[in-house]
Structure formats: C-alpha cells, structure tokens
Motif scaffolding. Structure first.
Motif, PDB file in Angstrom:
ATOM      1  N   ILE A 158     -10.606  -5.110  -2.825  1.00 27.12           N
ATOM      2  CA  ILE A 158     -10.435  -4.335  -4.002  1.00 27.12           C
ATOM      3  C   ILE A 158     -10.523  -3.062  -3.439  1.00 27.12           C
ATOM      4  O   ILE A 158     -11.309  -2.678  -2.812  1.00 27.12           O
ATOM      5  CB  ILE A 158     -11.563  -4.650  -4.961  1.00 27.12           C
ATOM      6  N   PRO A 159      -9.608  -2.094  -3.925  1.00 27.34           N
ATOM      7  CA  PRO A 159      -9.487  -0.439  -3.591  1.00 27.34           C
ATOM      8  C   PRO A 159     -11.012   0.082  -4.083  1.00 27.34           C
ATOM      9  O   PRO A 159     -11.507  -0.155  -5.125  1.00 27.34           O
ATOM     10  CB  PRO A 159      -8.508  -0.064  -4.351  1.00 27.34           C
ATOM     11  N   GLY A 160     -11.359   1.079  -3.042  1.00 25.25           N
ATOM     12  CA  GLY A 160     -12.656   1.681  -3.467  1.00 25.25           C
ATOM     13  C   GLY A 160     -13.849   0.889  -2.841  1.00 25.25           C
ATOM     14  O   GLY A 160     -14.960   1.482  -3.088  1.00 25.25           O
ATOM     15  N   ASP A 161     -13.909  -0.046  -2.343  1.00 25.68           N
ATOM     16  CA  ASP A 161     -15.028  -0.822  -2.036  1.00 25.68           C
ATOM     17  C   ASP A 161     -14.579  -1.514  -0.884  1.00 25.68           C
ATOM     18  O   ASP A 161     -14.076  -2.361  -0.556  1.00 25.68           O
ATOM     19  CB  ASP A 161     -15.210  -1.896  -3.284  1.00 25.68           C
ATOM     20  N   PRO A 162     -15.551  -1.182   0.374  1.00 24.64           N
ATOM     21  CA  PRO A 162     -15.214  -1.730   1.452  1.00 24.64           C
ATOM     22  C   PRO A 162     -16.031  -2.911   1.896  1.00 24.64           C
ATOM     23  O   PRO A 162     -15.950  -3.657   2.688  1.00 24.64           O
ATOM     24  CB  PRO A 162     -15.733  -0.806   2.532  1.00 24.64           C
ATOM     25  N   GLY A 163     -16.635  -3.481   0.664  1.00 28.92           N
ATOM     26  CA  GLY A 163     -17.265  -4.646   0.716  1.00 28.92           C
ATOM     27  C   GLY A 163     -18.690  -4.662   1.394  1.00 28.92           C
ATOM     28  O   GLY A 163     -19.325  -5.754   1.416  1.00 28.92           O
ATOM     29  N   VAL A 204      -5.178  -5.023  -5.621  1.00 30.12           N
ATOM     30  CA  VAL A 204      -6.358  -6.032  -5.517  1.00 30.12           C
ATOM     31  C   VAL A 204      -5.951  -7.162  -5.032  1.00 30.12           C
ATOM     32  O   VAL A 204      -4.894  -7.793  -5.427  1.00 30.12           O
ATOM     33  CB  VAL A 204      -6.966  -6.247  -6.756  1.00 30.12           C
ATOM     34  N   ILE A 205      -6.471  -7.804  -4.101  1.00 28.87           N
ATOM     35  CA  ILE A 205      -5.959  -8.964  -3.421  1.00 28.87           C
ATOM     36  C   ILE A 205      -7.006 -10.351  -3.857  1.00 28.87           C
ATOM     37  O   ILE A 205      -8.176 -10.190  -3.688  1.00 28.87           O
ATOM     38  CB  ILE A 205      -6.072  -9.184  -2.003  1.00 28.87           C
ATOM     39  N   THR A 206      -6.464 -11.075  -4.444  1.00 28.45           N
ATOM     40  CA  THR A 206      -7.326 -12.174  -5.208  1.00 28.45           C
ATOM     41  C   THR A 206      -6.369 -13.648  -4.715  1.00 28.45           C
ATOM     42  O   THR A 206      -5.369 -13.751  -4.328  1.00 28.45           O
ATOM     43  CB  THR A 206      -7.311 -12.217  -6.402  1.00 28.45           C
ATOM     44  N   PRO A 214      -6.824  -0.928 -10.456  1.00 25.43           N
ATOM     45  CA  PRO A 214      -6.975   0.176  -9.810  1.00 25.43           C
ATOM     46  C   PRO A 214      -5.817   1.318  -9.694  1.00 25.43           C
ATOM     47  O   PRO A 214      -4.785   0.705 -10.038  1.00 25.43           O
ATOM     48  CB  PRO A 214      -6.975  -0.029  -8.069  1.00 25.43           C
ATOM     49  N   LEU A 215      -5.986   2.681  -9.934  1.00 27.06           N
ATOM     50  CA  LEU A 215      -4.929   3.695 -10.020  1.00 27.06           C
ATOM     51  C   LEU A 215      -4.131   3.605  -8.731  1.00 27.06           C
ATOM     52  O   LEU A 215      -3.218   4.087  -8.617  1.00 27.06           O
ATOM     53  CB  LEU A 215      -5.664   4.932 -10.248  1.00 27.06           C
TER      54      LEU A 215
END
Length: 340
Positions: A176-181, A125-127, A120-121
């Motif tokens: 992940i940024p941009g995705d609330p799940g 991202v948390i993995t 992401p810009l």
C-alpha cells in the motif's frame, strides 16, 4: 618472467601450500568486510534513488497534513473548500485496536487504517485477489495483512470484528502506498472504509489515533505555495489552532527520508570499516605466522641463489594476490546482495 623467477615462485608456492590455506581463511575476513561496505553503499544509493522516484507515493500526495488529534472544524472547512476548487483530498485515520475472527475466536492486536474512497492519490494498492481493493468501499469489507490470517487461522471471506462492527475479510494486503510495512512488525495492518469507521465506536474521547489528509495538486499548483496558503488561512481563523497539525510537501518528505538513509548508511559504513580494519589486523597476524613458518623454505631459496629482496618480493606478491582476490570476491558478493 625469467626461468629463475619462475623456479623461485614455484618453490615458494609449493612449500607454502598448507600455510596458504590458513591464510586464505584470514583473507575471507577481508572479502566479508569489502562485501559489507559495497552492499551498504549500493543499498543506500538504490533506496535513495527509489525515494526520489516515488516521493509522492511515499507521502501519499503532493502535500500532506497530519495530527494526533481530530482536525479542528476550521481545518476541515479549508479542506472542503480545496475539494470544491478541484483539488482531490484523501483522508486516512490510523490507530491500534484488537481484532477478533468470529469463526476461530482468535484475537490479535492490529493496526487499523480507515481510508476514503479516493485513497491512494498516487501509486497502487496490491491485494490478493486483485479485485479486493475495488470491493473495499462496497460495504463492510476489510483487507488485511497475510500474517493476521496465519496468526488467527483465518481465511478470506471470514468475518472480522473491530469494536462494535463486523467486517468481511475481502482480501490480503500485499502493498500500500505510503506505508513501508514497518508498522506490521507491531501488529498486522487492517484497512477498512472511512465510511464504516464510526460504526466501530473505537475512536472516543481520549483515543489515540493518527489523522492524515493528502492533497493531489494540479501541475500549475505549487506545493510550497499551497502549504503556505493553508497555514495562513489557519492562522487567520477566529480561534487558530495550528500546533496540532503538521504539514509537509513531497519534496520535504524526500529530503527527510534521504537524510535518514544517509545517516544510517554512514553509521553502517563505519561499522563495516571497523570490521574491515579488524580483519586487516587478523590478516597481518596470519601473514606474520605464515612467514615465520617459512624460515626453512626461505633458507632453501637463499641457498639456491635467491637474494633477500627476491624472496621478499615472492611472498609479498603471494599475499597481495590473495588480498586482491579477496577484495574482488567481496565486491562481487556485495553486488550480489543487491539482487536479494
């Protein structure tokens, strides 16, 4: 308080002990109604504040473009020119597909997201493990939602088949940024490198997919001006095709999100207010029954010299005290919900 008032209050309190327990049950409805209103208002405020602080992460960039069909060549040319001018451009292609875990032969509908290496810009991202995202673009790797592993009895290191290509599950996707799940409720998310998308052969003629491009601007660049410039260049193309492309800035996305949150909070607030009003009707009924049962106690108090106003004041004070306690408990409960 005079001795006489203390005696009247003590007698009224002792005589109303059993009925008071029943009244407390009615008062609990007031507590729950107040708690709901406080929780809804606080939650809406917290979410709105978070949206403002993370508006660019939620959008994925300062300016984002999206479409339901592959971007036309003229638009790709514009994005390439922006990249050459020093404006980073990240791309994401999202679509639904069936996934197969070879070891267990389990299949599941998943939400596939193919991302470029600079995505992401904004944000992180948390993995799990932490280095899984760094390995994503080092081959045919994928990071997946934990629910996919549970559903298909898979584990990190297993092979995942998407279309005609095989990926190795490199890790679990936590955020992940941009995705609330929300999309994970439809199907678990699977993130793969953009470079491996063509090998899956899943996006053919007629395939439904979401194409996105995010731009990260310099401090001296205006998102509104950049968006307007891209639109002008699209309209000036020999064969303009701008109807399929939607552009928006982080500020516009923030306004849309906050408006939606405010509307939802208003709706839920009305629901909570109606519940509170219904609880008030129940309390009124309970107080009426409470007082009706205390006719004998009132008669005793009057025989002891209490006036009608004094007796009324004693019982009103009891009801008001329990109402205030119920409302205070509701406020505490509503605030406590925020920590959950």
């Amino acid at each position: 308080m005079s001795p006489r008032w203390r005696m009247l209050a003590a007698l009224a309190w002792r005589e109303s002990r059993t009925a008071r327990k029943r009244l407390l049950l009615y008062m609990s409805s007031i507590s729950l109604g107040v708690a709901a209103l406080v929780a809804i208002d606080s939650f809406a405020g917290n979410v709105t504040s978070s949206v403002r602080d993370q508006s660019r992460s939620l959008l994925g960039g300062d300016v984002a473009f999206s479409g339901r069909q592959a971007f036309p060549t003229v638009f790709d040319t514009i994005l390439d020119s922006l990249t050459a001018e020093g404006t980073p451009v990240a791309r994401v292609t999202s679509f639904a597909s069936m996934a197969l875990v070879a070891r267990t032969e389990g299949t599941r509908l998943v939400q596939v997201r193919a991302v470029t290496e600079n995505f992401p810009l904004y944000g992180d991202v948390i993995t799990e493990p932490a280095g899984a995202w760094a390995e994503l673009h080092q081959g045919s790797n994928a990071v997946v939602d934990p629910s996919l592993l549970v559903t298909l009895d898979a584990q990190v290191g297993d092979t995942l088949v998407l279309g005609f290509h095989v990926f190795r599950i490199a890790g679990i996707l936590r955020a992940i940024p941009g995705d609330p799940g929300v999309t994970a409720s439809i199907g678990p998310r699977v993130v793969i490198p953009m470079s491996q998308l063509e090998a899956t052969q899943l996006l053919e003629f007629g395939s439904r997919a979401q194409y996105e491009a995010m731009l990260k601007l310099r401090d001296d660049q205006s998102p509104q001006r950049t968006l307007a410039d891209v639109r002008q260049r699209l309209e000036a193309a020999p064969r303009p095709d701008t109807t399929r492309i939607r552009g928006r800035t982080a500020a516009q996305n923030e306004v849309d999100l906050t408006d939606a949150i405010d509307e939802l909070a208003g709706f839920l607030g009305i629901v909570g207010l109606i519940a509170l009003l219904l609880g008030g009707i129940g309390v009124a009924s309970g107080v009426n029954a409470f007082v009706a049962r205390k006719i004998d106690a009132v008669a005793i108090l009057r025989c002891l010299g209490a006036t009608g106003g004094q007796v009324l004041a004693v019982y009103v004070a009891q009801a008001a005290a329990m109402g205030l306690l119920g409302a205070a408990a509701g406020v505490v409960l509503g605030v406590a919900v925020q920590f959950l």
